[in-house]
Design a protein around this motif. Structure first.
Motif, PDB file in Angstrom:
ATOM      1  N   SER A 157       0.831  -1.208   0.000  1.00 39.07           N
ATOM      2  CA  SER A 157       0.000   0.000   0.000  1.00 39.07           C
ATOM      3  C   SER A 157       0.860   1.251   0.000  1.00 39.07           C
ATOM      4  CB  SER A 157      -0.934  -0.002   1.206  1.00 39.07           C
ATOM      5  OG  SER A 157      -1.730   1.165   1.232  1.00 39.07           O
ATOM      6  N   ARG A 179       2.356   1.899  -3.429  1.00 36.65           N
ATOM      7  CA  ARG A 179       1.355   2.408  -4.373  1.00 36.65           C
ATOM      8  C   ARG A 179       1.083   3.896  -4.139  1.00 36.65           C
ATOM      9  NH1 ARG A 179      -4.148   2.515  -3.854  1.00 36.65           N
ATOM     10  NH2 ARG A 179      -4.109   1.054  -2.100  1.00 36.65           N
ATOM     11  N   HIS A 180       0.901   4.267  -2.881  1.00 39.03           N
ATOM     12  CA  HIS A 180       0.575   5.659  -2.586  1.00 39.03           C
ATOM     13  C   HIS A 180       1.774   6.579  -2.793  1.00 39.03           C
ATOM     14  CE1 HIS A 180      -2.997   3.938  -0.504  1.00 39.03           C
ATOM     15  NE2 HIS A 180      -3.534   5.069  -0.891  1.00 39.03           N
ATOM     16  N   THR A 240       9.532   4.700  -5.775  1.00 40.84           N
ATOM     17  CA  THR A 240       9.287   3.664  -4.778  1.00 40.84           C
ATOM     18  C   THR A 240       9.920   4.077  -3.454  1.00 40.84           C
ATOM     19  OG1 THR A 240      11.334   2.477  -5.263  1.00 40.84           O
ATOM     20  CG2 THR A 240       9.379   1.918  -6.594  1.00 40.84           C
TER      21      THR A 240
END
Length: 329
Positions: free
Chosen positions: A296, A299-300, A308
């Motif tokens: 999560s 992704r955010h 990343t």
């Protein structure tokens, strides 16, 4: 040390002209040394008229732009054929064509008009002052104008909205170059917020709700102390003593964004700080920032800044933080 060249055009707004020198000039490394050098020029090296009742003397002409790492174009109230016809005067066109390949180019407020007329915003996202956004879009139809945001970072070309949004963008550049700790130190030195939530929507002319004890600020403070917890809209609304619908409306009126978007932004900022300042694995950072899992968080974080956690930590890890084998991303 990065060299920043600021191009002062006739009609320049002095406040915005001063922003790059003030923000970048306050950025220091761990030993107190400057991280940027800011130099101002005019097209011909002669004094320029400002929006006010005085002029400014500069020491350089536009040949400076061929030598710097970043070019900043502050707004002007005397854009003339740029704003009226979408056409650059020849001297300005020649100056901009001399910018060296690879240099970042920044348009503050209506400085975006200069970039658009030069073709630098073709098929790119950009912003400007909300009152000018519609006209900019009509004049330059290939530019993807976003009238709601405070600034747009499209890699090598960046634009900001009006006045203080130039501070937001310059702080963002310091953060992008040197990490949150350095940007936060600059913000403290300049006595400005390190990050403003929401966008221009909160500044567009419209009825402003009266401030009262029933606002959402206490709930914002409450939520910031509990980012690691599984907070949701219902919990925030309950704390504020409002229905979900009323809380969502009131929050957007006051902050300019939805509660969910605001909460994600705060968690991303906390995660960035933890990635810089701790040796914790990504899953631990994700848990402490309220994302639950490393998946999560990845992704955010990628949605927010395009990298990343592993890449962010490798680039912005605070000097002197405890080491750990490089298997965190």
């Amino acid at each position: 040390m990065q060299h920043v060249g600021v191009l002062a055009l006739d009609g320049v707004l002095p406040f915005e002209l001063s922003i790059p020198a003030r923000i970048f000039g306050a950025a220091r490394d761990g030993a107190g040394g400057p991280l940027y050098r800011v130099t101002t020029c005019s097209l011909d090296g002669r004094p320029v008229r400002t929006e006010g009742d005085y002029g400014l003397t500069v020491a350089h002409d536009a040949s400076l732009l061929a030598t710097v790492d970043m070019v900043v174009v502050p707004p002007s109230t005397a854009l003339g054929p740029i704003r009226e016809e979408g056409r650059l005067p020849e001297a300005l066109r020649e100056a901009l064509s001399g910018i060296r390949p690879g240099a970042r180019i920044v348009g503050l407020c209506t400085g975006a008009w200069v970039l658009a007329a030069a073709g630098l915003l073709d098929h790119r996202p950009a912003t400007t002052h909300w009152a000018e956004a519609g006209r900019l879009q009509r004049m330059f139809t290939t530019v993807r104008v976003d009238p709601d945001v405070l600034f747009v970072d499209d890699g090598d070309v960046l634009t900001s909205a009006g006045v203080a949004a130039g501070i937001d963008l310059c702080l963002h550049l310091v953060r992008r170059d040197h990490g949150s700790e350095t940007a936060n130190a600059v913000a403290r030195a300049c006595v400005v917020p390190p990050w403003r939530d929401g966008g221009q929507a909160q500044y567009v002319e419209r009825p402003v709700p009266a401030s009262s004890a029933t606002g959402t600020a206490p709930t914002q403070r409450w939520a910031l102390e509990r980012l690691a917890e599984p907070l949701g809209l219902a919990e925030m609304a309950a704390h504020a003593g409002m229905s979900v619908r009323t809380f969502t409306r009131r929050f957007r009126e006051e902050v300019g964004t939805s509660p969910g978007q605001w909460l994600t932004r705060q968690r991303v900022d906390l995660a960035r700080h933890l990635l810089e300042s701790t040796p914790w694995p990504v899953d631990t950072v994700a848990d402490r920032a309220g994302f639950g899992t490393g998946v999560s968080l990845r992704r955010h974080l990628h949605a927010a800044i395009g990298v990343t956690p592993h890449s962010y930590r490798r680039t912005f890890r605070t000097a002197g933080a405890p080491g750990r084998p490089d298997r965190l991303g």
